[in-house]
Design an enzyme around this catalytic site. Structure first.
Site, short mmCIF file in Angstrom:
data_model
loop_
_atom_site.label_atom_id
_atom_site.label_comp_id
_atom_site.label_asym_id
_atom_site.label_seq_id
_atom_site.Cartn_x
_atom_site.Cartn_y
_atom_site.Cartn_z
N SER A 147 0.92 -1.09 0.01
CA SER A 147 0.10 -0.11 0.08
C SER A 147 0.65 1.20 0.12
O SER A 147 1.68 1.42 -0.86
CB SER A 147 -0.98 -0.03 1.17
OG SER A 147 -1.97 0.94 0.98
N ASP A 299 -2.57 6.11 -3.87
CA ASP A 299 -1.46 5.38 -3.47
C ASP A 299 -1.03 4.30 -4.68
O ASP A 299 -1.52 4.23 -5.32
CB ASP A 299 -1.83 4.91 -2.05
CG ASP A 299 -2.75 3.89 -2.00
OD1 ASP A 299 -3.38 3.51 -2.90
OD2 ASP A 299 -2.97 3.15 -0.99
N ASP A 301 -0.65 1.34 -4.71
CA ASP A 301 -1.76 0.24 -5.35
C ASP A 301 -2.95 0.62 -5.68
O ASP A 301 -3.87 -0.29 -5.99
CB ASP A 301 -1.61 -1.09 -4.22
CG ASP A 301 -2.39 -0.94 -2.97
OD1 ASP A 301 -2.44 0.38 -2.75
OD2 ASP A 301 -3.07 -1.75 -2.55
N ASP A 303 -5.72 1.80 -4.15
CA ASP A 303 -6.94 1.71 -3.30
C ASP A 303 -7.48 3.00 -2.38
O ASP A 303 -8.64 3.11 -2.14
CB ASP A 303 -6.91 0.51 -2.38
CG ASP A 303 -5.84 0.41 -1.28
OD1 ASP A 303 -5.19 1.46 -1.44
OD2 ASP A 303 -5.71 -0.55 -0.63
#
Length: 572
Positions: A147, A299, A301, A303
Site C-alpha cells: 500500500s 497511493d 496500489d 486503493d
C-alpha cells in the site's frame, strides 16, 4: 543475543534456502546482532491488510520463503476447502521493488500444487484484483503490495471468492495451516502449464464496470467544463485511471509528469501516501498552473485517494477521508433515491473509527449504516452476510471508498471517477464539491476529525504500544478536556460500559484491540494499534451545530480548539 533467535537464524543456513539467502543470514549472525534480532524474533503476522513487512531475510521479513510458506499453506487449505475442484487463483502486484519477482514466486508455488493461476502480465491496481477474482470465477486472489508504506516494505494480501479480503473463519484457519508447515515443505517447482497471463481482457471488463458504477449520463454535456489534475504518485493507477476518465468523457486531464512513471523508490515524495499533504504538493502546483477544479492523488496500489477542491475563496483545499466519504455517500444516496423507489433494504458501510456523521447521514435518508472494524474486508463481509440488502456505498477515514459492490475493497479507480462526477454536477449547478460539504454541515451538524499516528518501531516500539493500550484499559480516563467520559467501548473484551451507571452491554463486532471513549458533549476518542505499520493511532471526533453557512468559520474555530485541548491532555 537470545539463543533461540540464533537457532532460528541458523536453520536458514540449511540447503532448504538458496546460497544468497544463506550468505545474508550468515552476515547478520557474524556482524549485525540488532538486525538479526529484528529479522528473526517472530514470524511475520497477518494484520488488517494481510501480511506486510520490510523486505529481507528472516522469518519477520518479506522474502520468497515467507511468501512461499504462506502460499504453500494456502494451497493446502484451498484443496481441503474445495474437494473435487481445481482451485483457481488470480494474482496481481504493484510498483514496489521486487513485487513482480515475488508475484512470480507465488504463482510458481500455486502451480506446483496443481492450482490454476491467472497472473497479471504487469502491475495492476489492487481493486482490479478484487474485481478479477469474481470476474474469473476464482476461489482466491493475491496481491503483492505494501500500500502506502515506505519503499523498504512489501506485502501479501489474500482475497476470497467474493472478492473481499480474508475474514473469520478463513483467516485463522489459513494462518494455522501456514504455521504448521516447515520451510522445506514449500514446493517451488513451477508447472508452467497451470499459469495463464492476463491483461487487456480483464482491464476492459474492469473499466466498463467502473464506468457503469461511477459515471452518470445526465452529466455528459458538462464534463468539458471540468479540469482535473491527477497524480499516481509513481504507482499502479496510471495503468487504469486515465483510461477510465477518458472513457467517461473527461478531456481536460493533466497528469503530474514527474510522478507518472511507476517507481518503487517513490523518488519525488517522502511518503507515497495521499493522506499526507506533502505527497500532493506537485499536483497542487500543477493545478494552480492549469486552474484545475480538482486534484486527485492515489497511493501505489490505487486503493486510497486524496483530493483537493476549490473552497469558497477559490483556493485549493485538501479534504480528509471523512469529508470526502460524507460527500460521496450523500451524492450516491441522493442519486439513488431520485431514480429509485426505496425498498427499505438499502445500507451504507463505514468503520468504528470513522466519522459519526455517516450514521447521521444514513438516518436522514432512512437507510441503515453498518459499522465494522477498520479495513474494507469488514465492509465486504457486510455485503456478503446480507445478500438481500442493497449496498449503496461506503468508506473509512483512511482515504478509502467503495462504490457499489462490484469491487469488494476500497477502490480509488471508481472513487476518482465519482469525485470528478460530483465536481461536474456541482459546477453545472453553480456550486462546488466544497459547497456540498458545507451544506451537509449546516444540515446535519459540523463534524470534525483529527488523527494522530505515533510511530513506534521494532521490538521496543511494539512493547510500548502494548503498554499504552494496557494503561488506557486499567486506568481509564474519567474526563477528557473538561468533558465527562460517559461510555467506554472496548472491542478487545466486546463490552461497552456506561460509566455513569456501571452497566455494560455486549458489542456485536469481532474482537479487536480498539478502545473508544465517548464524552457527554459528543466527543469521541479512539485508540488503536495499526495492523499494518509500527504505529498506534488516536482518532478524535468532535461536533457542534452550525445554523447557517455564515456560522461555519466560528464553529470550526471552536472545534479546532476542542481538538487541541484533547490532544494536549492526551499528550499527543
Amino acid at each position: 543475543m537470545n539463543s533461540e533467535i540464533i537457532e532460528k537464524a541458523k536453520a536458514w543456513l540449511s540447503s532448504t534456502f538458496d546460497s544468497a539467502t544463506q550468505n545474508e543470514v550468515q552476515k547478520l549472525i557474524d556482524a549485525n546482532a540488532d538486525e538479526l534480532n529484528e529479522s528473526f524474533y517472530k514470524n511475520l503476522e497477518f494484520g488488517t491488510g494481510g501480511m506486510r513487512g520490510i523486505m529481507g531475510v528472516g522469518t519477520n521479513r518479506i522474502n520468497k520463503y515467507t511468501l512461499g510458506k504462506n502460499t504453500q499453506g494456502l494451497s493446502n487449505y484451498l484443496k481441503e476447502a474445495f474437494p473435487g475442484e481445481t482451485p483457481k487463483v488470480a494474482i496481481a502486484y504493484d510498483c514496489r521493488n521486487n513485487s513482480k519477482e515475488l508475484a512470480q514466486v507465488v504463482a510458481d508455488v500455486f502451480s506446483a500444487n496443481d492450482i490454476k493461476v491467472f497472473l497479471f502480465s504487469d502491475l495492476r491496481p489492487t481493486p482490479e484484483l478484487s474485481f478479477a477474482v469474481k470476474h474469473l470465477d476464482c476461489h482466491c486472489g493475491i496481491v503483492l503490495t505494501a500500500s502506502h508504506n515506505p519503499p523498504e516494505y512489501n506485502g501479501y494480501k489474500v482475497y476470497w471468492q467474493d472478492g473481499g479480503q480474508l475474514v473469520p473463519p478463513q483467516d485463522s484457519e489459513i494462518v494455522a495451516e501456514i504455521e504448521s508447515l516447515d520451510y522445506d515443505a514449500v514446493n517451488f517447482s513451477a508447472k508452467k502449464e497451470h499459469i495463464t497471463y492476463i491483461d487487456k481482457d480483464v482491464d476492459q471488463a474492469f473499466i466498463e464496470a467502473s464506468l457503469k458504477n461511477g459515471s452518470f449520463a445526465e452529466l455528459d454535456k458538462h464534463r468539458d467544463d471540468v479540469t482535473i489534475v491527477f497524480t499516481p504518485l509513481h504507482g499502479t493507477s496510471v495503468t487504469i485511471i486515465p483510461e477510465v476518465l477518458e472513457g467517461a468523457g473527461y478531456k481536460n486531464v493533466h497528469i503530474v509528469e514527474e510522478q507518472r512513471t511507476p517507481n518503487g523508490n517513490f523518488p519525488t515524495v517522502k511518503s507515497p501516501n495521499p493522506e499526507e499533504p506533502e505527497a500532493l504538493k506537485m499536483a497542487l502546483e500543477l493545478a494552480e498552473e492549469k486552474n484545475a477544479d480538482i486534484v486527485i492523488g492515489t497511493d501505489p496500489d490505487c486503493d486510497r485517494l486524496g483530493i483537493a477542491v476549490r473552497n469558497n475563496k477559490g483556493k485549493l483545499q485538501l479534504l480528509n477521508g471523512n469529508q470526502t466519504m460524507v460527500v460521496m455517500t450523500d451524492f450516491l444516496l441522493d442519486l439513488y433515491f431520485s431514480n429509485n423507489k426505496p425498498k427499505g433494504n438499502e445500507f451504507i458501510g463505514s468503520t468504528i473509527v470513522s466519522t459519526p456523521m455517516m450514521d447521521v447521514l444514513a438516518e436522514s435518508y432512512g437507510v441503515e449504516c453498518k459499522l465494522g472494524l477498520t479495513g474494507f474486508k469488514w465492509i465486504a463481509k457486510m455485503i456478503k452476510d446480507h445478500p438481500n440488502q442493497n449496498f449503496i456505498g461506503g468508506g473509512e477515514e483512511s482515504f478509502g471508498y467503495m462504490v457499489g459492490d462490484f469491487v469488494r475493497d476500497k477502490d480509488a479507480v471508481t472513487a476518482t471517477l465519482l469525485a470528478c462526477e460530483i465536481v461536474t454536477k456541482a459546477k453545472s449547478e453553480g456550486a462546488s464539491f466544497f459547497k456540498k460539504l458545507q451544506d451537509l454541515y449546516v444540515k446535519h451538524g459540523f463534524y470534525k476529525e483529527d488523527l494522530t499516528s505515533l510511530v513506534k518501531k521494532g521490538i521496543s516500539g511494539a512493547e510500548e504500544i502494548k503498554q499504552t493500550m494496557i494503561d488506557l484499559r486499567e486506568n481509564p480516563l474519567t474526563t477528557i478536556n473538561g468533558e465527562q467520559v460517559v461510555q467506554i467501548d472496548d472491542y478487545a473484551s466486546s463490552k461497552s460500559l456506561k460509566t455513569t451507571t456501571g452497566t455494560s452491554v455486549d458489542i456485536d463486532i469481532p474482537k479487536s484491540n480498539v478502545l473508544i471513549y465517548h464524552t457527554d458533549q459528543g466527543s469521541r476518542i479512539a485508540a488503536r494499534p495499526s495492523g499494518t505499520e509500527p504505529k498506534i493511532k488516536f482518532y478524535i471526533s468532535v461536533n457542534d451545530e452550525a445554523k447557517s453557512l455564515e456560522d461555519l468559520n466560528s464553529v470550526e474555530e471552536k472545534l479546532d480548539a476542542k481538538i487541541a485541548g484533547i490532544r494536549k491532555e492526551l499528550g499527543l
